[in-house]
Enzyme design. Structure first.
Site, PDB file in Angstrom:
ATOM      1  N   TYR A  71      -0.781  -9.980  -0.093  1.00  0.00           N
ATOM      2  CA  TYR A  71       0.224  -9.575   0.901  1.00  0.00           C
ATOM      3  C   TYR A  71      -0.003 -10.327   2.202  1.00  0.00           C
ATOM      4  O   TYR A  71      -1.131 -10.710   2.516  1.00  0.00           O
ATOM      5  CB  TYR A  71       0.195  -8.057   1.134  1.00  0.00           C
ATOM      6  CG  TYR A  71      -1.094  -7.488   1.667  1.00  0.00           C
ATOM      7  CD1 TYR A  71      -1.352  -7.437   3.037  1.00  0.00           C
ATOM      8  CD2 TYR A  71      -2.057  -6.972   0.803  1.00  0.00           C
ATOM      9  CE1 TYR A  71      -2.529  -6.897   3.527  1.00  0.00           C
ATOM     10  CE2 TYR A  71      -3.247  -6.434   1.283  1.00  0.00           C
ATOM     11  CZ  TYR A  71      -3.472  -6.401   2.645  1.00  0.00           C
ATOM     12  OH  TYR A  71      -4.650  -5.862   3.128  1.00  0.00           O
TER      13      TYR A  71
ATOM     14  N   ARG B 227      -3.236 -12.413   2.551  1.00  0.00           N
ATOM     15  CA  ARG B 227      -4.520 -11.910   2.076  1.00  0.00           C
ATOM     16  C   ARG B 227      -4.577 -12.072   0.564  1.00  0.00           C
ATOM     17  O   ARG B 227      -3.648 -11.678  -0.145  1.00  0.00           O
ATOM     18  CB  ARG B 227      -4.672 -10.434   2.431  1.00  0.00           C
ATOM     19  CG  ARG B 227      -4.679 -10.203   3.914  1.00  0.00           C
ATOM     20  CD  ARG B 227      -5.965  -9.611   4.461  1.00  0.00           C
ATOM     21  NE  ARG B 227      -7.188 -10.125   3.912  1.00  0.00           N
ATOM     22  CZ  ARG B 227      -8.236  -9.377   3.565  1.00  0.00           C
ATOM     23  NH1 ARG B 227      -8.177  -8.084   3.700  1.00  0.00           N
ATOM     24  NH2 ARG B 227      -9.334  -9.915   3.085  1.00  0.00           N
TER      25      ARG B 227
ATOM     26  N   HIS C 263      -7.411  -8.186  -3.182  1.00  0.00           N
ATOM     27  CA  HIS C 263      -8.733  -7.663  -2.838  1.00  0.00           C
ATOM     28  C   HIS C 263      -8.745  -6.154  -3.012  1.00  0.00           C
ATOM     29  O   HIS C 263      -7.701  -5.506  -3.001  1.00  0.00           O
ATOM     30  CB  HIS C 263      -9.095  -8.022  -1.386  1.00  0.00           C
ATOM     31  CG  HIS C 263      -8.127  -7.458  -0.391  1.00  0.00           C
ATOM     32  ND1 HIS C 263      -6.956  -8.090  -0.063  1.00  0.00           N
ATOM     33  CD2 HIS C 263      -8.140  -6.295   0.321  1.00  0.00           C
ATOM     34  CE1 HIS C 263      -6.282  -7.354   0.814  1.00  0.00           C
ATOM     35  NE2 HIS C 263      -6.978  -6.257   1.052  1.00  0.00           N
TER      36      HIS C 263
ATOM     37  N   TYR D  22       0.829  -1.200   0.000  1.00  0.00           N
ATOM     38  CA  TYR D  22       0.000   0.000   0.000  1.00  0.00           C
ATOM     39  C   TYR D  22       0.862   1.247   0.000  1.00  0.00           C
ATOM     40  O   TYR D  22       1.926   1.282   0.635  1.00  0.00           O
ATOM     41  CB  TYR D  22      -0.898   0.046   1.242  1.00  0.00           C
ATOM     42  CG  TYR D  22      -2.064  -0.900   1.179  1.00  0.00           C
ATOM     43  CD1 TYR D  22      -3.284  -0.497   0.649  1.00  0.00           C
ATOM     44  CD2 TYR D  22      -1.944  -2.208   1.640  1.00  0.00           C
ATOM     45  CE1 TYR D  22      -4.355  -1.367   0.585  1.00  0.00           C
ATOM     46  CE2 TYR D  22      -3.010  -3.088   1.578  1.00  0.00           C
ATOM     47  CZ  TYR D  22      -4.217  -2.659   1.052  1.00  0.00           C
ATOM     48  OH  TYR D  22      -5.273  -3.518   0.989  1.00  0.00           O
TER      49      TYR D  22
ATOM     50  N   HIS E 144     -10.586  -2.688  -1.412  1.00  0.00           N
ATOM     51  CA  HIS E 144     -11.380  -2.136  -0.306  1.00  0.00           C
ATOM     52  C   HIS E 144     -12.387  -1.132  -0.866  1.00  0.00           C
ATOM     53  O   HIS E 144     -12.019  -0.283  -1.678  1.00  0.00           O
ATOM     54  CB  HIS E 144     -10.480  -1.411   0.687  1.00  0.00           C
ATOM     55  CG  HIS E 144      -9.550  -2.317   1.438  1.00  0.00           C
ATOM     56  ND1 HIS E 144      -9.870  -2.860   2.651  1.00  0.00           N
ATOM     57  CD2 HIS E 144      -8.306  -2.765   1.147  1.00  0.00           C
ATOM     58  CE1 HIS E 144      -8.857  -3.601   3.086  1.00  0.00           C
ATOM     59  NE2 HIS E 144      -7.890  -3.570   2.188  1.00  0.00           N
TER      60      HIS E 144
HETATM   61 FE    FE Z   1      -6.095  -4.737   2.242  1.00  0.00          FE
END
Ligand code: FE
Lengths: 238, 203
Positions: A148, A158, A161, A109, A163
């Site tokens: 990640y 994870r 995806h 991120y 958000h």
């Molecule tokens: Fe996330």
């Protein structure tokens, strides 16, 4: 917008759709989730209403995450993601604010809190905000995010995806959720996705792939509809 | 699908730790302006609503996202479900978003809300707050009331749902002055003993 466009009836969440909390293996949920059950309350005007004119506060003009500027294209698989925001009667939610954020293709991120040793992409910030149109439609142009590992002790990966944060016409229809990709082997192991007990409800968090004939052949195509809480107590006049 | 069968709502999931700071702009936590470049409303008493979000053990929660929603100083909403919408303050947004710092602290600038009467009864002046963050799969919802209105608080139909000894936990405390405004403090304990934990409401 008149009252006929707005849901004013809010039934409790149907069983199995809300995630079961705290979540085994997701340690933070054991220190953050309230121990007492939330109190039912009648829906007064404060709950039924919400901000309708948010686009002045939150500019809704960021639909292209993949290209920050001409020639500056993010690394990864380009992706077109579109869908509709609906209410529980299946009616389009017009003018909803749709916010989206995601990791880059390496699963990192653009956020100072994400300190993982994976590359940042100088051409990818990874957030956007748009308003739905008259048919409740939204659309973003982005890249497919990477997986990640969760920054907790007993980690898990994870799956890729997206958000989503949606601000609808009432404060009770406010929704924060995530969207997954069909067929990803990590989906099965994701503790967050599997916190939702109902299999059909989990299935509704997974986007549908659209073939190039429907979206063009330069990018991946996905479609994903989201249903906000709220129904119309007053029947719609045709 | 029969005409009356509703579509099931999409499940909520955690906002996670990475809600982008790039989605925030200066003034997002200021309810008194409809836009960052708009003048603040002249109606009502401007106040600061401050608080700290903590988890089990009293540790501060960093990067919690809080959103506030409330009526204007006259107790009205700029929304079609308010029969007095035409009287609502056109310069008041009523919505704001804040995030907590390393010490779990947040701040909203707003006006002291007005009360109103609807189908649920006579609502005392209040601000609805929702908190989202890593470790919270579902958002939590609570409501801040004000010590200025003891009689109204006593008959508020939502506050009355709580056992009497917990009602005070939803009343903000006066906390001096800052920037020439009265400060109210409303701390949120996500998880703790029954007496420590903030009372939350279903969404
Ligand atoms: Fe996330």
């Amino acid at each position: 917008m008149n009252t006929h466009d707005l849901p004013d009836r809010f039934d409790p969440w149907p069983q199995g759709i809300e995630p079961d909390v705290p979540v085994p293996g997701y340690t933070n949920t054991w220190t953050h989730t309230p121990s007492q059950p939330p109190q039912r309350r009648p829906v007064s005007r404060t709950e039924a209403t919400g901000p309708l004119d948010l686009q002045r506060k939150l500019p809704c003009d960021e639909a292209n995450l993949a290209q920050l500027a001409p020639g500056k294209i993010a690394i990864g698989q380009l992706m077109h993601l579109a869908g509709r925001i609906l209410d529980e009667d299946g009616r389009p939610v017009r003018g909803a604010v749709v916010e989206l954020w995601q990791a880059n293709a390496a699963g990192r991120y653009y956020n100072p809190i994400d300190q993982r040793d994976a590359p940042l992409d100088p051409n990818f910030v990874g957030n956007g905000r748009v308003r739905t149109d008259e048919e409740g439609r939204y659309a973003f142009f982005t890249i497919k995010p990477g997986a990640y590992p969760v920054p907790v002790k007993e980690t898990w990966w994870r799956p890729p995806h997206i958000h989503f944060s949606i601000l609808g016409p009432s404060s009770l229809s406010r929704l924060v959720t995530q969207m997954y990709f069909p067929g990803d082997p990590l989906n099965e192991f994701d503790r967050i996705l599997h916190a939702t007990p109902d299999a059909a409800a989990r299935g509704r968090l997974i986007a549908r792939h659209l073939p190039p004939a429907e979206v063009g052949d330069q990018w991946l195509g996905f479609t994903h509809d989201i249903v906000l809480r709220g129904r119309h107590a007053t029947p719609q006049t045709p | 699908m029969p005409a009356d069968a509703p579509l099931p709502p999409t499940s909520q999931e955690t906002i996670g730790p990475f809600f982008p700071r790039t989605l925030f702009r200066e003034g997002d936590n200021d309810l008194t302006r409809v836009a960052s470049d708009a003048a603040p409303t002249g109606r009502g008493e401007a106040i600061l609503l401050r608080g700290q979000v903590t988890r089990e053990g009293g540790f501060p929660c960093l990067n919690m996202i809080l959103e506030a929603w409330q009526a204007d100083a006259g107790g009205r909403f700029d929304h079609p479900l308010d029969p007095e919408r035409h009287l609502a303050d056109p310069d008041f947004l009523g919505w704001g978003r804040a995030w907590t710092d390393e010490d779990g602290q947040f701040e909203f600038r707003t006006v002291l809300p007005g009360g109103y009467t609807d189908g649920t009864g006579r609502r005392a002046p209040h601000v609805n707050l929702t908190a989202m963050g890593a470790g919270l799969m579902r958002r939590v919802l609570t409501t801040a009331f004000f010590p200025d209105f003891p009689a109204e608080n006593l008959t508020d139909p939502v506050l009355a749902l709580l056992p009497e000894h917990l009602r005070g936990r939803l009343v903000a405390h006066p906390d001096g002055e800052a920037e020439g405004l009265r400060v109210f403090r409303f701390d949120i304990r996500l998880r703790g003993s029954v007496d420590e934990e903030t009372p939350f409401f279903e969404d």
